[in-house]
Structures are given as structure tokens and as C-alpha cells.
Design a protein around this motif. Structure first.
Motif, PDB file in Angstrom:
ATOM      1  N   GLU A 176       0.844  -1.201   0.000  1.00  0.00           N
ATOM      2  CA  GLU A 176       0.000   0.000   0.000  1.00  0.00           C
ATOM      3  C   GLU A 176       0.880   1.253   0.000  1.00  0.00           C
TER       4      GLU A 176
ATOM      5  N   LEU B 147      -5.579   1.519   0.075  1.00  0.00           N
ATOM      6  CA  LEU B 147      -5.896   0.492   1.066  1.00  0.00           C
ATOM      7  C   LEU B 147      -6.343  -0.775   0.363  1.00  0.00           C
TER       8      LEU B 147
ATOM      9  N   ASN C 248      -8.262  -3.903   4.769  1.00  0.00           N
ATOM     10  CA  ASN C 248      -7.916  -2.530   5.178  1.00  0.00           C
ATOM     11  C   ASN C 248      -8.842  -1.498   4.552  1.00  0.00           C
ATOM     12  N   SER C 249      -9.360  -1.798   3.358  1.00  0.00           N
ATOM     13  CA  SER C 249     -10.199  -0.825   2.667  1.00  0.00           C
ATOM     14  C   SER C 249     -11.564  -0.669   3.343  1.00  0.00           C
TER      15      SER C 249
ATOM     16  N   ASN D  40     -11.894   0.308   6.254  1.00  0.00           N
ATOM     17  CA  ASN D  40     -11.766   1.454   7.160  1.00  0.00           C
ATOM     18  C   ASN D  40     -11.739   2.736   6.327  1.00  0.00           C
TER      19      ASN D  40
ATOM     20  N   GLY E 147      -8.562   4.758   6.899  1.00  0.00           N
ATOM     21  CA  GLY E 147      -7.312   4.019   7.071  1.00  0.00           C
ATOM     22  C   GLY E 147      -6.139   4.749   6.447  1.00  0.00           C
TER      23      GLY E 147
ATOM     24  N   SER F 256      -0.244   1.243   4.629  1.00  0.00           N
ATOM     25  CA  SER F 256       0.689   0.524   5.494  1.00  0.00           C
ATOM     26  C   SER F 256       1.615  -0.332   4.634  1.00  0.00           C
TER      27      SER F 256
ATOM     28  N   ASN G 278       1.201  -3.365   4.199  1.00  0.00           N
ATOM     29  CA  ASN G 278       0.363  -4.484   3.719  1.00  0.00           C
ATOM     30  C   ASN G 278       0.516  -4.696   2.200  1.00  0.00           C
TER      31      ASN G 278
END
Lengths: 366, 366
Positions: A169, A196, A200-201, A203, A206, A209, A211
Motif C-alpha cells: 500500500e 488500502l 484494510n479498505s 476502514n 485508514g 501501510s 500491507n
């Protein structure tokens, strides 16, 4: 923009203040100060303020020593204080004897409020005067937002080939940032980029990260481009390989909501109607609870500003307002879909400023 | 075992109890991070951590869009965009005669919401600043690592900077280099790259100016690592020192930097550190051209207590971390600033930034 633009804005501000029987006003939000002077200042932890004298039609800036000469080239007078004495003496000299002071109460902290109360001047909130001024964009401002959205389109198109399994990401965010920053006129000092992937998407707020993208992930790319201090805000989802039926399903619902909301935009209707148009579609499909936020927010000098498209805002849309339409559905542990466009209210209806494709077929990366 | 964040909340409960207050309302995302380990991004929406000192419990007020962002650290109560936060605020603090609130963070309009509930408001900001000012071992290690990243970045820059490169290009290379370190957080950054005469402008931003042989290049930048900042400034010279005046002021600024650092130890006042740098520069005849304080605290915030200024009489204690960054700015010629990060130790101090400050080490051969 030329100095006359800012002088005209100050003249209008003086006029609004006089109409409200407010002889002087103190504003401090960097963006409001920029709107009124063309000087972009970063206060960090120091006090910055603009004093508008509506009667004399004069403007002075209260600034720390480090910002000396920041108003050169304007007719704004500088009142400079140094770090060890603080701004109180400068405030007194600019405001002494003033019978009523307008203050940007949605900006200045309570601590500054205490400082202002030491001046023993009755105060009144003038936040709305400047919000309203900034809410209606002139042609030049709209041009800058269009420019910003063009940069966003280009940057996103360049990013798409990089979206594949194993990329992080953060790498995507960095690439997007570099793509935008290289365009002349793009402001690089603030950024707002969300890339994201997968769960994670789900959030809506968000942050990118380390990730890594995986097969089956949806990737939300929500990012802002700042062109000569005006923002465009664009979100699209991409799919790494064939999306699941569930993701496809919510994508179609969000897209339907996005288009339904855009469709109702025209002068004369309340903002809440725009929100309702999107919300109705999502509720109809049973995902009302998963649409966690309002449908949109104004964009301009700020990424989030008036008018807000929520289900209680009665504000009537007017020509020159620019805002986002960004319905979303968020499924915990699975992912989220948000489709965001920027829309300007025109005389006859609206114009969509963001043009990146929303066709499901074109955003699946196979 | 309780973690550092719970310990910090416990200390705040004690402080509140000592001052006879039941509740504290904390909203600055940096403070919320300090007390929970979670970085919130509420944008313009209201969010606050409410500490209940009587029951020794905390809860987080959040907009619904940020549901679950506290990841179980503290319980959440959320409100919808359409209803606004007033009701949850009333539920959380209603009935209290007085509360502590972050007055330096919340704006005057928010303050009025609380006043209307009949609460007398006390500023909790200073207590939080005092707590945050003295870093624990983990925090110091984190800042030390952030300092290593800026040191490493300077080494990287010295190998690639050359005439013809623009301020913005070098900025991008540095941004990319810093971002790629695992643990570096990308939601905020500060990288100032200035060349030639631009260096005389303290708050200028990187532009399209292309470096020339003999130019001074001022690099003032930070690494934001695991939500802690380092902050360094060094001046490079391309090939040679093009202007003898710059060599002269470089040595003076370096002398001031060393004199101020030399002063740092527990028991000394912040103002004495500022004075050491200021006297040095004033004695050399450039007092008027040293436009700012000598330094600022460093931690979760890039600028925080203790400020190293002429008027700050706070006494230095072990665990404080701050910058020492005297500078001299000559319009039309250029500016020199040399900045280090310094930790107050039991016996004196430790310099966290290790890059050489000798002029000859910064003449770039290319």
C-alpha cells in the motif's frame, strides 16, 4: 492570481462585516488568510492572524518575526511580534478601542480565546461569513479545481499498471505522490493519499501501510491533488484479479448511488437531497448500516469544507459550489468500496469535474 | 502487566484527582496517540478521549465513520454525521460542574458547547505537555532511530546533489528515500530544500530553482518514525563556497550551535540555552539576523514543549528532547542554520543527530 482578486475579496468581506455591524474581525485559518491576501503562511505552533477593519477598509497581519515580509506585494500592513514577547501586544495595538470584534471561532483555540478575552472586547463569531464566501467559487477557482482533477486523472492512470500482487500500500501511495508532485503547479507540502487493500479498505479513514496486495483484494485509492492550493478529491476502487460476487455486487450498488446523487445536483435544492439520493439506493439494497458517512463534502482551498452533503443539511445549492459525491459500503474483514467524484453546481444543473472511468470491467486488473 | 498507555492514563487520573476534577476531554490526535497508542484522523469532525478520573476509565467519542478505529484499547461511543456530537458530549460530561479540556486544541465554538452544559472549563493542555515533555526509554529509542534516518538521508543526498538539480527534485528524492524506511509514517512530512538566496527565507518551500556551482543548499527536514519526529538542518555547498560571507556566518552559527548544546544539562533553564546561542551570534554582530528562537521540543509533535526561547524559564530535566537550531539570514545572500536534536541526560546531554557539522565536510564534490 493577481492582487486585485484578493483586494476585491477583502472589500466584500468588509461589506459583509458592516452589514452585520461588526467593525473589526480577526481571522486566523491559513486558508482564509490565503483567500483574502494570496499569502500562504504556515503558523506551526505560532499565532497568526489577520485583522480586517471594515470601517477604514484596512487589513493588517499579526505575524511572528519568522514571517517578516510575508505580505510584501500586498497592501496588508504587517504587525510583527517576536517569539519571546508573544502576540498579545500586537493584538492590543491592532484592536484597542474596538467596540465589537468578529472572531473565527471555529478556528482559534480556546487558549487564544482566553488571550482575546484579555482585550475586554465583546466578541461575535464570524466563521460563517468566510465559509460562505469560500463556498461559492469564481471561474478562476473552478479552473484550478479542474486542473487539479486533471492531474489526479493522469496520476491514477499511471498508477494502474503498478497495481499487482506483492506491491505494498505504501509503495502505491509513494508512486501516486511522485506522479502528482512532478506536475508543475502541484503543491507538495500537504498530501492526502489512501491506498488500502483487502480488509484494510473497510476502514474509511485508514492509512497506507506495509500491507501487500493479494489476489482477490479490492484496492481503494482515495487521494487528493492540490493545484495552486486548490484541491480535487478522487476515489476509485480497483480489483486484483476477478472480484468475488459480493464485491461486484456492492460495487454496482455504490456506483448506482454515486450516479443517482450526481444526477440530482442543481441549483435550488437542499444539500440533504443529494445525500438522500445516494442513501436511498444503498438502503434499498440492504446496506444502509454499512454506509458509515455522509455522501460528500465541499472542496476548494480545503479538502473538507462547506457545503456538506449529509442527511440534515438544509443548505440550498447555488451555482459555483463544488463538492464531492462519495457514497461507500464497508464490510468488515472483506473490504470497502467508495466511488468519489467532484461536482460543480452550474446554472443549468451540474458538471462532473473528475472523469476517471467507473466501468467495472476497466478497473479489474487481470 | 499494564502497558505504557494505561500507565499514562493512570497518571492523568491521578493528576485530575489532585486538582479535584472528575473528567478530562482530550482531542488533539497527538495526545490521543500518547494516551492510547492509536492515531486517529478525524479531519473536521469532533473526536475526543474522555478520561474519567473517579472511575479510572476512559472512552472515546468518535464520528461513526471512525467506528472501531480504537482497536479495543478504549471503549467507543459514536455519533452519526446527521446528528452531530452534541448528544454524546452531553452523555459523557453532562452533570459535571467542572472539567479539564485541551484548550490549546479545541476551538472556541467547541468550547461553547461544553460551557452550555454548565461545565466550568480548565485547561489540561499544560499537564499533557508536561507529561509528554519527558520521554521514556522507548520514546527516546524511537527518536534516536528517527535521527539515524535523517543522518542516513544526508549521506545519501551528498552523493547525488549536483548543479542543475532543482529544489523540488531533490525534495522528491529525499521524500522517497525517507518513506522507504519501514516504520516511517507517511501521513505527515516536512522536508525543506532551499538553494542560493532562497536560503535567507526561513519559511520558504521547495521551488523549481535549479542549483548552481558555489550555491549554498539548506536542508531542514524530519523523519516521522513510528509517530515520533527527528528534525535536522545542515547546509551544503556545491563545489565551493561561492560567497565568503556565507563561510563567515557558517562558522558563527556553528559556534552558536555548539555553545548552546554545551549548556544543556538538568537544572539549567531553557532561556539560558537560548541565551548561549543568542549571545554568541550577537557578539559576532548578527543578533538582528537571528530571527527565531533557538529550538523547540520534539516528540509526537514536531514542535512541542520545551521551547528554547529567551522567555521560557522552564528548567530542563532528564528525558527532555529538543532541537538546537540557531541561524543567520542575510537577504540577497543566503542563510545558514545548523540544527541538532539533543536529549537531556542525568549528567548532561546526548546529541541524537550525528552528521558532521564541519564546513569542509559539506563541500560537495560531484
Amino acid at each position: 492570481m493577481r492582487q486585485e482578486v484578493y483586494e476585491k475579496r477583502r472589500e466584500r468581506a468588509y461589506q459583509y462585516l458592516r452589514e452585520n455591524q461588526i467593525p473589526k474581525a480577526l481571522v486566523g485559518q491559513s486558508l482564509t488568510m490565503y483567500y483574502l491576501t494570496g499569502a500562504m503562511l504556515h503558523p506551526y505552533d505560532r499565532f497568526l492572524g489577520l485583522v480586517l477593519d471594515a470601517e477604514k477598509e484596512e487589513c493588517s497581519a499579526i505575524i511572528p518575526g519568522v514571517n517578516l515580509n510575508c505580505m510584501s506585494g500586498t497592501t496588508v500592513k504587517e504587525i510583527v511580534y517576536n517569539d519571546s514577547e508573544g502576540p498579545i501586544k500586537a493584538l492590543v495595538s491592532a484592536l484597542e478601542g474596538c467596540p465589537l470584534l468578529g472572531v473565527e471561532m471555529n478556528y482559534f483555540s480556546m487558549r487564544i480565546g482566553n488571550l482575546i478575552s484579555k482585550l475586554n472586547i465583546p466578541v461575535v463569531d464570524v466563521t460563517d461569513i468566510f465559509k460562505k464566501m469560500r463556498m461559492i467559487k469564481d471561474e478562476k477557482e473552478i479552473d484550478l479545481i479542474i486542473k487539479a482533477s486533471e492531474c489526479a486523472n493522469i496520476a491514477l492512470a499511471k498508477l494502474m499498471p503498478l497495481m499487482k500482487e506483492g506491491v505494498s500500500e505504501k509503495e502505491l501511495a509513494l508512486e501516486l505522490y511522485c506522479n502528482m508532485a512532478k506536475t508543475p503547479g502541484v503543491i507538495t507540502e500537504t498530501t492526502c493519499i489512501q491506498t488500502l487493500a483487502g480488509p484494510n479498505s473497510a476502514n474509511p479513514h485508514g492509512w497506507p501501510s506495509d500491507n501487500l496486495l493479494k489476489k482477490g483484494d479490492t484496492v481503494t485509492v482515495d487521494f487528493c491533488t492540490c493545484y495552486q492550493y486548490y484541491w480535487a478529491d478522487l476515489s476509485r476502487n480497483f480489483f486484483i484479479g476477478e472480484p468475488s460476487d459480493q464485491l461486484k455486487d456492492i460495487y454496482k450498488i455504490v456506483l448506482e448511488a454515486n450516479m443517482a446523487a450526481i444526477d440530482v445536483v442543481k441549483p435550488g435544492i437542499p444539500a440533504k437531497m443529494v445525500d438522500q439520493a445516494a442513501r436511498d439506493i444503498i438502503e434499498k439494497h440492504g446496506y444502509g448500516e454499512k454506509f458509515l458517512h455522509r455522501t460528500g463534502h465541499g472542496v476548494g482551498l480545503d479538502i473538507h469544507e462547506d457545503p456538506y452533503m449529509d442527511d440534515v443539511n438544509e443548505l440550498i445549492l447555488e451555482e459555483g459550489m463544488v463538492f464531492t459525491i462519495e457514497p461507500g459500503i464497508y464490510l468488515e474483514n472483506i473490504g470497502g468500496i467508495r466511488i468519489e467524484d467532484d461536482v460543480v453546481v452550474t446554472k443549468g444543473g451540474h458538471k462532473v469535474l473528475t472523469s476517471y472511468t467507473k466501468e467495472l470491467d476497466e478497473i479489474v486488473i487481470r | 502487566m499494564i502497558n505504557a498507555f494505561e500507565q499514562r492514563r493512570n497518571r492523568m487520573y491521578d493528576l485530575l484527582n489532585e486538582s479535584g476534577l472528575n473528567k478530562a476531554v482530550i482531542g488533539n490526535p497527538k495526545s490521543v496517540l500518547y494516551f492510547t497508542g492509536i492515531k486517529i484522523t478525524p479531519y473536521e469532525r469532533f473526536a475526543a478521549l474522555v478520561l474519567d478520573a473517579k472511575n479510572r476509565t476512559s472512552l472515546m467519542i468518535l464520528p461513526s465513520v471512525d467506528t472501531n478505529c480504537m482497536k479495543g484499547t478504549v471503549p467507543e461511543i459514536t455519533y452519526l454525521d446527521s446528528e452531530g456530537p452534541d448528544k454524546v458530549i452531553a452523555d459523557a460530561v453532562g452533570g459535571e460542574e467542572a472539567i479539564a479540556i485541551e484548550k490549546g486544541y479545541f476551538n472556541i465554538a467547541i468550547g461553547e458547547k461544553f460551557s452550555k452544559l454548565g461545565c466550568k472549563l480548565f485547561d489540561v493542555g499544560e499537564n499533557i505537555a508536561k507529561m509528554r515533555m519527558c520521554k521514556d526509554e522507548t520514546e527516546i529509542e524511537t527518536i534516536q532511530r528517527a535521527a539515524e534516518i535523517v543522518d542516513s538521508t544526508l549521506e545519501y543526498v551528498s552523493k547525488l546533489v549536483k548543479p542543475g538539480m532543482t529544489e523540488k527534485e531533490l525534495f522528491m528524492l529525499m521524500y522517497e528515500y525517507i518513506t522507504k524506511f519501514p516504520g516511517v509514517v507517511t501521513d505527515e512530512f516536512i522536508i525543506l530544500v532551499l538553494g542560493g538566496e532562497n536560503t535567507a527565507n526561513i519559511h520558504a518551500m521547495p521551488s523549481d530553482y535549479a542549483f548552481k556551482e558555489g550555491d549554498i543548499i539548506l536542508l531542514d527536514f524530519c523523519a516521522y518514525y513510528k509517530h515520533y519526529w527527528s528534525d535536522i538542518t545542515r547546509c551544503l555547498f556545491l563545489g565551493n563556497v561561492g560567497n565568503k560571507k556565507l563561510a563567515e556566518i557558517y562558522e558563527i552559527v556553528l559556534g552558536a550551535n555548539l555553545a548552546a548544546i554545551e549548556k544543556v544539562k538538568p537544572g539549567v533553564k531553557a532561556s539560558e540555552v537560548d541565551k548561549a546561542a543568542r549571545d554568541y551570534i550577537t557578539n559576532a554582530g548578527y543578533g538582528e539576523q537571528f530571527l527565531h528562537r533557538t529550538g523547540h521540543g520534539l516528540g509526537i509533535d514536531i514542535h512541542e514543549e520545551p521551547y528554547i526561547s529567551a522567555s521560557n524559564d522552564i528548567t530542563l530535566t532528564e528525558g527532555m528532547v529538543f532541537t538546537i537550531e540557531p541561524g543567520i539570514y542575510l537577504p540577497g545572500i543566503g542563510g545558514v542554520r545548523i540544527e541538532d536534536n539533543v536529549l537531556v541526560t542525568k549528567d548532561g546531554h546526548r546529541i541524537l543527530t550525528k552528521t558532521s557539522k564541519k564546513l569542509e565536510d559539506h563541500i560537495i564534490k560531484y
